[in-house]
Scaffold this motif. Structure first.
Motif, mmCIF file in Angstrom:
data_model
loop_
_atom_site.group_PDB
_atom_site.id
_atom_site.type_symbol
_atom_site.label_atom_id
_atom_site.label_comp_id
_atom_site.label_asym_id
_atom_site.label_seq_id
_atom_site.Cartn_x
_atom_site.Cartn_y
_atom_site.Cartn_z
ATOM 1 N N PHE A 6 14.423 -0.086 3.603
ATOM 2 C CA PHE A 6 14.815 0.673 2.416
ATOM 3 C C PHE A 6 16.319 0.899 2.506
ATOM 4 C CE2 PHE A 6 10.362 1.501 2.968
ATOM 5 C CZ PHE A 6 9.862 1.579 1.680
ATOM 6 N N THR A 7 17.084 0.270 1.631
ATOM 7 C CA THR A 7 18.521 0.169 1.812
ATOM 8 C C THR A 7 19.277 1.296 1.119
ATOM 9 O OG1 THR A 7 18.669 -1.310 -0.096
ATOM 10 C CG2 THR A 7 18.480 -2.323 2.075
ATOM 11 N N ASN A 8 20.433 1.602 1.677
ATOM 12 C CA ASN A 8 21.336 2.586 1.113
ATOM 13 C C ASN A 8 21.739 2.178 -0.301
ATOM 14 O OD1 ASN A 8 23.415 4.395 0.538
ATOM 15 N ND2 ASN A 8 24.892 3.363 1.858
ATOM 16 N N GLY A 9 21.737 3.150 -1.209
ATOM 17 C CA GLY A 9 22.236 2.903 -2.551
ATOM 18 C C GLY A 9 21.221 2.348 -3.517
ATOM 19 N N HIS A 10 19.965 2.213 -3.103
ATOM 20 C CA HIS A 10 18.959 1.648 -3.986
ATOM 21 C C HIS A 10 17.739 2.558 -4.071
ATOM 22 C CE1 HIS A 10 21.317 -1.964 -2.747
ATOM 23 N NE2 HIS A 10 21.336 -2.075 -4.050
ATOM 24 N N THR A 11 17.043 2.421 -5.177
ATOM 25 C CA THR A 11 15.891 3.271 -5.469
ATOM 26 C C THR A 11 14.628 2.421 -5.506
ATOM 27 O OG1 THR A 11 17.268 4.752 -6.778
ATOM 28 C CG2 THR A 11 14.892 4.878 -7.134
ATOM 29 N N ILE A 12 13.613 2.854 -4.775
ATOM 30 C CA ILE A 12 12.322 2.185 -4.749
ATOM 31 C C ILE A 12 11.266 3.168 -5.238
ATOM 32 C CG2 ILE A 12 10.635 0.943 -3.338
ATOM 33 C CD1 ILE A 12 13.415 -0.362 -3.526
ATOM 34 N N ARG A 13 10.407 2.731 -6.143
ATOM 35 C CA ARG A 13 9.304 3.582 -6.580
ATOM 36 C C ARG A 13 8.004 3.108 -5.943
ATOM 37 N NH1 ARG A 13 7.171 4.595 -12.731
ATOM 38 N NH2 ARG A 13 6.750 2.359 -12.574
ATOM 39 N N VAL A 14 7.276 4.052 -5.354
ATOM 40 C CA VAL A 14 5.971 3.755 -4.761
ATOM 41 C C VAL A 14 4.905 4.051 -5.809
ATOM 42 C CG1 VAL A 14 4.336 4.344 -2.939
ATOM 43 C CG2 VAL A 14 6.796 4.287 -2.445
ATOM 44 N N VAL A 15 4.066 3.053 -6.067
ATOM 45 C CA VAL A 15 2.993 3.161 -7.050
ATOM 46 C C VAL A 15 1.669 2.936 -6.322
ATOM 47 C CG1 VAL A 15 2.021 2.258 -9.186
ATOM 48 C CG2 VAL A 15 4.506 2.354 -8.894
ATOM 49 N N GLY A 16 0.768 3.877 -6.370
ATOM 50 C CA GLY A 16 -0.488 3.734 -5.641
ATOM 51 C C GLY A 16 -0.238 3.822 -4.143
ATOM 52 N N VAL A 17 -1.056 3.123 -3.365
ATOM 53 C CA VAL A 17 -0.935 3.129 -1.907
ATOM 54 C C VAL A 17 -0.121 1.919 -1.472
ATOM 55 C CG1 VAL A 17 -2.164 3.079 0.288
ATOM 56 C CG2 VAL A 17 -3.144 4.310 -1.668
ATOM 57 N N ALA A 18 1.004 2.179 -0.818
ATOM 58 C CA ALA A 18 1.827 1.113 -0.237
ATOM 59 C C ALA A 18 1.697 1.197 1.275
ATOM 60 C CB ALA A 18 3.276 1.250 -0.668
ATOM 61 N N THR A 19 1.183 0.139 1.902
ATOM 62 C CA THR A 19 0.930 0.109 3.338
ATOM 63 C C THR A 19 1.903 -0.864 3.989
ATOM 64 O OG1 THR A 19 -1.408 0.597 2.994
ATOM 65 C CG2 THR A 19 -0.776 -0.318 5.129
ATOM 66 N N LEU A 20 2.670 -0.390 4.965
ATOM 67 C CA LEU A 20 3.672 -1.197 5.662
ATOM 68 C C LEU A 20 3.225 -1.381 7.096
ATOM 69 C CD1 LEU A 20 6.920 0.454 4.240
ATOM 70 C CD2 LEU A 20 5.502 -1.365 3.259
ATOM 71 N N ASN A 21 2.967 -2.640 7.470
ATOM 72 C CA ASN A 21 2.392 -2.933 8.790
ATOM 73 C C ASN A 21 3.426 -3.312 9.834
ATOM 74 O OD1 ASN A 21 -0.330 -2.469 8.094
ATOM 75 N ND2 ASN A 21 -0.475 -4.497 7.143
ATOM 76 N N GLY A 22 4.633 -3.663 9.434
ATOM 77 C CA GLY A 22 5.678 -3.998 10.391
ATOM 78 C C GLY A 22 6.593 -2.811 10.641
ATOM 79 N N THR A 23 7.820 -3.107 11.059
ATOM 80 C CA THR A 23 8.819 -2.061 11.267
ATOM 81 C C THR A 23 9.360 -1.606 9.918
ATOM 82 O OG1 THR A 23 9.461 -2.911 13.433
ATOM 83 C CG2 THR A 23 11.047 -1.510 12.292
ATOM 84 N N THR A 24 9.363 -0.304 9.698
ATOM 85 C CA THR A 24 9.907 0.278 8.474
ATOM 86 C C THR A 24 11.236 0.936 8.800
ATOM 87 O OG1 THR A 24 7.699 0.691 7.569
ATOM 88 C CG2 THR A 24 9.528 1.929 6.623
ATOM 89 N N THR A 25 12.265 0.539 8.081
ATOM 90 C CA THR A 25 13.611 1.072 8.299
ATOM 91 C C THR A 25 14.067 1.835 7.065
ATOM 92 O OG1 THR A 25 14.194 -0.770 9.765
ATOM 93 C CG2 THR A 25 16.008 0.500 8.828
ATOM 94 N N PHE A 26 14.493 3.068 7.272
ATOM 95 C CA PHE A 26 15.095 3.864 6.211
ATOM 96 C C PHE A 26 16.587 3.982 6.495
ATOM 97 C CE2 PHE A 26 10.714 5.525 6.406
ATOM 98 C CZ PHE A 26 10.322 5.314 5.088
ATOM 99 N N GLU A 27 17.397 3.359 5.651
ATOM 100 C CA GLU A 27 18.834 3.529 5.765
ATOM 101 C C GLU A 27 19.246 4.844 5.106
ATOM 102 O OE1 GLU A 27 20.336 -1.141 5.752
ATOM 103 O OE2 GLU A 27 20.896 0.223 4.120
ATOM 104 N N GLY A 28 20.322 5.427 5.610
ATOM 105 C CA GLY A 28 20.853 6.617 4.976
ATOM 106 C C GLY A 28 21.296 6.310 3.555
ATOM 107 N N GLY A 29 20.947 7.197 2.636
ATOM 108 C CA GLY A 29 21.300 6.994 1.238
ATOM 109 C C GLY A 29 20.227 6.333 0.414
ATOM 110 N N THR A 30 19.131 5.888 1.043
ATOM 111 C CA THR A 30 18.058 5.287 0.271
ATOM 112 C C THR A 30 17.294 6.369 -0.492
ATOM 113 O OG1 THR A 30 16.210 3.722 0.368
ATOM 114 C CG2 THR A 30 16.274 5.425 2.051
ATOM 115 N N ILE A 31 16.764 6.001 -1.664
ATOM 116 C CA ILE A 31 15.973 6.911 -2.485
ATOM 117 C C ILE A 31 14.596 6.290 -2.672
ATOM 118 C CG2 ILE A 31 15.856 8.220 -4.627
ATOM 119 C CD1 ILE A 31 18.418 8.763 -3.198
ATOM 120 N N VAL A 32 13.554 7.035 -2.321
ATOM 121 C CA VAL A 32 12.180 6.595 -2.532
ATOM 122 C C VAL A 32 11.542 7.563 -3.527
ATOM 123 C CG1 VAL A 32 9.968 6.037 -1.474
ATOM 124 C CG2 VAL A 32 12.084 5.718 -0.168
#
Length: 553
Positions: A25-51
């Motif tokens: 999840f990158t800095n400066g970008h917005t991601i919308r989660v709809v329903g159930v989102a399942t992440l099976n690998g490494t999840t990275t939250f960069e500073g400045g990301t918006i979920v």
């Protein structure tokens, strides 16, 4: 960084749902989660990301399920933010806006069923803000043994029904605990604080305010859970436990402060009772300590040593505020104003990343403002009525701004929402200004005289902004609220060296009438920044050793 499965870099606003591998999840970008989102690998939250989360129900509940390692590449002035998809105070607009869908204040509305579901162990979540969720963080049951526990540090949870749920399990007489190692948390307007079963741990420097229940047992029983609170503030807590009557072992708690908590709901040794409201609200931050609060210097140094060291870069004191129509017309120097923790007994409760000054609509006319090393300036977009300014500091004709930090003492210009929890009903900040813009620094040489000029020099200065419609670090030659060219005069000098820019926009726009100018960019980092340089500046632009990180535009 090597990932255990192929990863996808999310570099634009999109809907996320279903089963995925590793994600960044990158800095400066917005991601919308709809329903159930399942992440099976490494999840990275960069500073400045918006979920952002779509409101749950009817249909699948909205949640982000993390089954693999979690990496928080966040920092005190660049957290990751998670909120509802109708919250337009941060990030890109992901919810339709028209006459049938007006702007909505999300306060009191809940979107994610659970913002973060953690199925792995030994995770570290830090520098996060979670708002408007039914449940902020859930640690699911695990059969792991001999593990350190879940680290949760520098996290703000605002306007949620449930704060943290920790679930262990007892399997045929063997208990598999969920262990929490939490420090420097803020929970505000949360119905239930911490709950679960078979969990244990330590929570230090928590501020929890406006909470119905501190703890709630799972299915009516706490299942032998134990928590130790230290150096924390409990304010306006309705009751210790929920209506099920569950209990929690709090016998080892000490050095905690209480305000508006009934005697039967206080606990631990060395209790500190506030004699007046301990909090001071400033802009979007409602939980600074008042200068005369009797909860200052009441804690113990016998806490997690890493947390104690982190506090040396933080404060409980509010910034000095300057708002429009403040004008600086005599030579002025700004230096670090708010005390950072050094040694001795710490203040109780949550520590903010320091903001020495908070500005909106401040003009520099015919004088110079010098900002000394280590100073942090917050920029606050506030609706001031008929004339909402679009800048933090505006360098006008005959004015100069010298902001020179040092390699180990950076100066900072940051939007206030990078630091403050944005829960302050008396100062809703961005509400009512959906199309407005704000620049940390704007330069304008409008005026007459011999010579009308404006001078800006920044070195070793960090600029950071959460992405939102028209968030700028620097504007030269454009009114960021209306979008009109407005630079008129004889001379503009801009020197930016050894600076960093994170998120937001950088604008050298078209000017009106300008005899000459100098723009020197030297040894600067641009990370996820949208830049615009009008061709009319080409004759005066010098650029050396600039690094543009991926996804700059």
């Amino acid at each position: 960084m090597a990932l255990d499965v192929p990863a996808v870099v999310l570099d634009y606003a999109m809907d996320l749902t279903g089963i995925q591998g590793g994600f960044v999840f990158t800095n400066g970008h917005t991601i919308r989660v709809v329903g159930v989102a399942t992440l099976n690998g490494t999840t990275t939250f960069e500073g400045g990301t918006i979920v952002k989360f779509k409101q749950s129900g009817p249909g699948p509940n909205t949640k982000l399920v993390l089954n693999g390692p979690v990496l928080c590449k966040t920092s005190p002035y660049l957290p990751a933010v998670m909120t509802g998809d109708e919250d337009d105070s941060v990030g890109e607009f992901v919810y339709p806006r028209d006459a049938q869908n007006p702007f909505i204040d999300p306060t009191g509305r809940y979107y994610a069923a659970t913002a973060l579901v953690i199925n792995s162990v030994d995770t570290t979540l830090q520098h996060l803000r979670i708002a408007h969720a039914q449940e902020a963080i859930r640690y699911e049951a695990s059969f792991a043994t001999n593990y350190y526990g879940e680290t949760l540090r520098h996290v703000q949870i605002v306007d949620c029904q449930q704060g943290i749920t920790a679930l262990g399990v007892n399997y045929y007489g063997t208990t598999y605990w969920r262990t929490l190692n939490a420090g420097n948390l803020l929970m505000s307007n949360v119905d239930k604080g911490i709950s679960g079963r078979y969990y244990r741990g330590t929570v230090e420097h928590l501020t929890i305010s406006q909470c119905d229940y501190l703890a709630e047992g799972y299915t009516g029983v706490s299942y032998y859970s134990t928590l130790t609170f230290r150096n924390s503030i409990f304010a306006n807590i309705g009751a210790l436990y929920g209506p099920a009557g569950s209990t929690l072992d709090l016998g080892a708690c000490a050095y905690n402060g209480f305000w508006e908590v009934a005697p039967q709901h206080r606990f631990g040794s060395a209790q500190r009772l506030a004699t007046a409201d301990p909090f001071q609200g400033v802009a979007q931050g409602a939980h600074y300590l008042r200068a005369d609060s009797d909860l200052r210097a009441q804690g113990t140094t016998g806490i997690n040593p890493t947390l104690l060291n982190d506090l040396k870069q933080r404060t409980t004191q509010a910034p000095v505020v300057f708002v429009y129509p403040t004008a600086i017309t005599t030579d002025t120097t700004w230096a670090p104003q708010v005390p950072r923790y050094a040694t001795g007994n710490p203040d109780l409760g949550h520590y903010y990343a320091p903001l020495d000054y908070l500005v909106t609509g401040v003009e520099i006319w015919g004088a110079s403002l010098q900002i000394r090393p280590g100073t942090a300036v917050g920029v606050w977009l506030k609706d001031l009525g008929d004339y909402p300014p679009g800048w933090g500091l505006l360098v006008e004709a005959g004015g100069g701004l010298s902001c020179v930090g040092g390699p180990t003492r950076l100066n900072r210009f940051v939007t206030a929402d990078l630091v403050q929890e944005a829960y302050n009903p008396d100062a809703p900040a961005l509400v009512g200004m959906p199309y407005g813009g704000v620049a940390s620094v704007s330069v304008d040489a409008w005026g007459s005289g011999d010579p009308p000029h404006a001078i800006l020099e920044c070195a070793f200065t960090d600029f950071a902004a959460l992405s939102r419609w028209r968030r700028y670090h620097l504007i030269v030659g454009e009114d960021c609220y209306e979008g009109y060219p407005w630079t008129y005069g004889n001379y503009i000098s801009i020197v930016l060296r050894d600076c960093q820019f994170h998120g937001g926009r950088f604008i050298l726009s078209q000017f009106g009438v300008l005899t000459s100018g100098t723009v020197r960019l030297q040894n600067n980092l641009f990370e996820r920044v949208e830049s615009y340089l009008h061709q009319e500046w080409a004759a005066w632009l010098e650029a050396y050793n600039l690094f543009f990180a991926p996804n700059c535009r």
